[in-house]
Design a protein around this motif. Structure first.
Motif, PDB file in Angstrom:
ATOM      1  N   CYS A  18       5.980   0.083  -3.233  1.00 18.77           N
ATOM      2  CA  CYS A  18       5.423   1.900  -2.353  1.00 18.77           C
ATOM      3  C   CYS A  18       4.313   2.244  -3.427  1.00 18.77           C
ATOM      4  O   CYS A  18       4.472   2.475  -4.585  1.00 18.77           O
ATOM      5  CB  CYS A  18       6.401   2.640  -1.734  1.00 18.77           C
ATOM      6  N   ARG A  21       4.625   6.443  -4.150  1.00 23.31           N
ATOM      7  CA  ARG A  21       5.377   6.609  -5.739  1.00 23.31           C
ATOM      8  C   ARG A  21       4.643   6.603  -6.431  1.00 23.31           C
ATOM      9  O   ARG A  21       4.595   7.669  -7.731  1.00 23.31           O
ATOM     10  CB  ARG A  21       6.568   5.407  -5.721  1.00 23.31           C
ATOM     11  N   CYS A 204      13.548   3.542   1.808  1.00 24.37           N
ATOM     12  CA  CYS A 204      13.429   4.366   1.445  1.00 24.37           C
ATOM     13  C   CYS A 204      14.354   5.312   0.694  1.00 24.37           C
ATOM     14  O   CYS A 204      15.033   5.973  -0.176  1.00 24.37           O
ATOM     15  CB  CYS A 204      12.664   6.154   2.485  1.00 24.37           C
ATOM     16  N   CYS A 207      15.018   6.118  -3.292  1.00 21.91           N
ATOM     17  CA  CYS A 207      13.537   6.084  -3.512  1.00 21.91           C
ATOM     18  C   CYS A 207      13.784   7.385  -4.209  1.00 21.91           C
ATOM     19  O   CYS A 207      14.428   8.770  -3.119  1.00 21.91           O
ATOM     20  CB  CYS A 207      12.695   6.107  -2.340  1.00 21.91           C
ATOM     21  N   PHE A 209      11.511   9.947  -4.040  1.00 14.73           N
ATOM     22  CA  PHE A 209      10.375  11.368  -3.155  1.00 14.73           C
ATOM     23  C   PHE A 209      11.934  11.496  -2.154  1.00 14.73           C
ATOM     24  O   PHE A 209      10.508  11.579  -1.015  1.00 14.73           O
ATOM     25  CB  PHE A 209       9.371  10.657  -3.654  1.00 14.73           C
ATOM     26  N   CYS A 213       9.416  13.064   1.003  1.00 20.40           N
ATOM     27  CA  CYS A 213       8.419  11.868   2.034  1.00 20.40           C
ATOM     28  C   CYS A 213       9.657  12.061   3.323  1.00 20.40           C
ATOM     29  O   CYS A 213       8.732  11.689   4.482  1.00 20.40           O
ATOM     30  CB  CYS A 213       9.098  10.026   2.090  1.00 20.40           C
TER      31      CYS A 213
HETATM   32  S1  SF4 Z   1      10.379   8.022   0.138  1.00 19.66           S
HETATM   33 FE1  SF4 Z   1       8.013   7.909  -0.162  1.00 19.66          FE
HETATM   34  S2  SF4 Z   1       7.444   7.384  -2.331  1.00 19.66           S
HETATM   35 FE2  SF4 Z   1      10.173   6.795  -1.705  1.00 19.66          FE
HETATM   36  S3  SF4 Z   1       9.514   4.507  -1.045  1.00 19.66           S
HETATM   37 FE3  SF4 Z   1       9.308   6.012   1.151  1.00 19.66          FE
HETATM   38  S4  SF4 Z   1       7.507   7.283   0.535  1.00 19.66           S
HETATM   39 FE4  SF4 Z   1       7.498   5.220  -0.873  1.00 19.66          FE
END
Ligand code: SF4
Length: 492
Positions: A18, A21, A204, A207, A209, A213
């Motif tokens: 990604c 990130r 995601c 992750c 984030f 996101c």
């Molecule tokens: S949560 Fe956001 S940063 Fe993480 S993989 Fe998904 S899109 Fe990328």
């Protein structure tokens, strides 16, 4: 001056590739904490590295110093030909895309072999291949390039000490591939605007984030939330200005979407036969209402076994291992919960398998043939793996295999749901199933199982195993709840 480090490759590739990130981490946007599973992986990685460190008789250990001190000592120790240097720091300045960059990396081991150094990193991963772990390849290659820039000659070899203890050689190309990716990472760090990375349920999920996101994607009614809209399709649609699921359903019908081309594996390929199903999913999300695509194919039987396995992936155990085989009969003559557990000793894996076969055999003796209902392909593939591993002397596993009934494809092909995923955990909530534990999930259970394996405290082990058993039992109850809901749709 931009600062680039070898771990930037991890940011880019892990837990899923990604670009966003890299951008977010560079701007120090708040991330969620490490999950218990990630903590376990980190701890096992440290232990694996320390075990390898202990195999060397004479080591210069640079751990603990400042980066500047370690950098200086690395040059001095290589200059004097130290046999092994642990936690060295390599550093070089270079220009990438016209920008002055400071590049640094911390290889675990520099090992002197007849006057030249092997660069070695210890990794807990089992499969050290370019496909499975491009970040490891790039990391080692940039170490090689940093070494060459520092000492004026290339390293003797790049190696990974893998999870099972093998030494895997990583090809060195003078740093070309790693530098090309660093250039991409540099441009992501420099971007003024946020790069576009489509969200995805599995990409995601782990992750840090995710909690940033995912709500943004929901608020924007992002087309990437539609099951079946993969990254390539989301990117192609965005280039045409189609960013929301509403625009998507307005723009396409099944014929035009089937002809639409998306990037995949370096090629441009038609969406093809998936088009109708993707559109049905999109329409369900847009309307917020489920749609029956076709009556679900659910065989009628007085009783059904709900069947769910908990396992460890290969990087958490020497073997890929099922540590819990969960079974419970629902229907006219329900049974109590049956859990065949792998033992903690050396023969524990085989014991777990044999206990499972004995439980399955008792079920067949009492009920005759009946469906073993599970969710997705995990149960089928692991059953096949264990038949291969330990055999199936009395044909009981083959009989279970013959009676498997996977609810996941039956649900997906029969009902378009206003949901972003067809995972059991999502659908069970949709049908109103409630769990009693706040924390649960396959990764949570793995982390708990490792905790149970490692503790010497019998009381704690029993408590942790009870939590895992309850989680597995509730997985079976959730599968039954979804099964009943799906069956109710047959009559609808
Ligand atoms: S949560 Fe956001 S940063 Fe993480 S993989 Fe998904 S899109 Fe990328």
């Amino acid at each position: 001056m931009m600062y680039l480090i070898a771990s930037d490759f991890y940011t880019y590739h892990r837990p899923s590739k990604c670009a966003l990130r890299v951008y977010l981490r560079h701007r120090e946007i708040t991330e969620g904490p490490l999950s218990p599973y990630d903590e376990v992986i980190r701890r096992l990685g440290q232990r694996h590295e320390e075990t390898h460190l202990a195999t060397f008789a004479s080591v210069v250990n640079l751990r603990g110093g400042t980066r500047e001190e370690r950098m200086k000592r690395t040059r001095e120790e290589v200059g004097r030909g130290a046999p092994v240097i642990y936690q060295a720091v390599l550093h070089a300045r270079t220009e990438l895309s016209g920008v002055e960059c400071d590049v640094a990396g911390d290889p675990d081991f520099l090992i002197n072999k007849e006057g030249r150094y092997v660069i070695r990193d210890s990794k807990v991963s089992k499969r050290i291949t370019e496909k499975a772990h491009p970040e490891i390849f790039r990391q080692l290659q940039i170490y090689g390039w940093l070494y060459e820039k520092t000492f004026g000659h290339s390293p003797l070899r790049l190696e990974v000490h893998s999870g099972p203890g093998d030494l895997v050689e990583i090809p060195y190309d003078g740093g070309i591939t790693a530098l090309a990716l660093l250039q991409e990472i540099l441009s992501l760090k420099q971007d003024r605007a946020e790069p576009f990375s489509p969200v995805g349920w599995s990409n995601c999920g782990n992750c840090g984030f995710h909690d940033r996101c995912w709500p943004i994607a929901e608020k924007n009614r992002d087309v990437a939330l539609v099951p079946g809209v993969d990254q390539g399709l989301a990117i192609a649609l965005r280039q045409e200005g189609i960013t929301t699921m509403d625009d998507f359903v307005a723009r396409f019908d099944a014929i035009t979407l089937a002809e639409y081309k998306r990037p995949r594996g370096g090629k441009s390929v038609r969406v093809g036969k998936d088009a109708a199903s993707i559109l049905q999913m999109a329409r369900a999300l847009v309307s917020g209402k489920e749609t029956i695509i076709q009556p679900p194919d659910v065989p009628n039987h007085p009783n059904y076994v709900m069947f769910d396995l908990e396992g460890l992936p290969p990087q958490l155990d020497e073997l890929e291992k099922i540590y819990l085989w969960g079974l419970q009969i629902y229907g006219e003559r329900p049974s109590s919960y049956k859990a065949a557990k792998a033992g903690f000793g050396v023969d524990g894996d085989r014991q777990g398998w044999e206990t499972f076969l004995a439980e399955a055999n008792a079920i067949f003796e009492e009920y005759g043939d009946l469906p073993f209902v599970h969710w997705h392909i995990y149960e089928r593939t692991k059953l096949e793996m264990y038949i291969e591993r330990f055999g199936d002397r009395d044909g009981i596993a083959a009989r279970v295999h013959h009676n498997l009934l996977d609810l996941h494809p039956r649900t997906e092909s029969s009902i378009a749901l206003p949901l972003p995923s067809y995972s059991l955990k999502v659908i069970e909530q949709y049908v109103g199933f409630k769990r009693t534990q706040d924390e649960y999930g396959g990764n949570w259970a793995m982390a708990k199982y490792i905790e149970a394996t490692e503790t010497e405290d019998d009381e704690l082990r029993r408590k942790v195993m009870d939590q895992i058993l309850l989680y597995n039992q509730e997985d079976l109850a959730a599968t039954w709840a979804v099964f009943q809901w799906l069956r109710s749709k047959c009559a609808a």
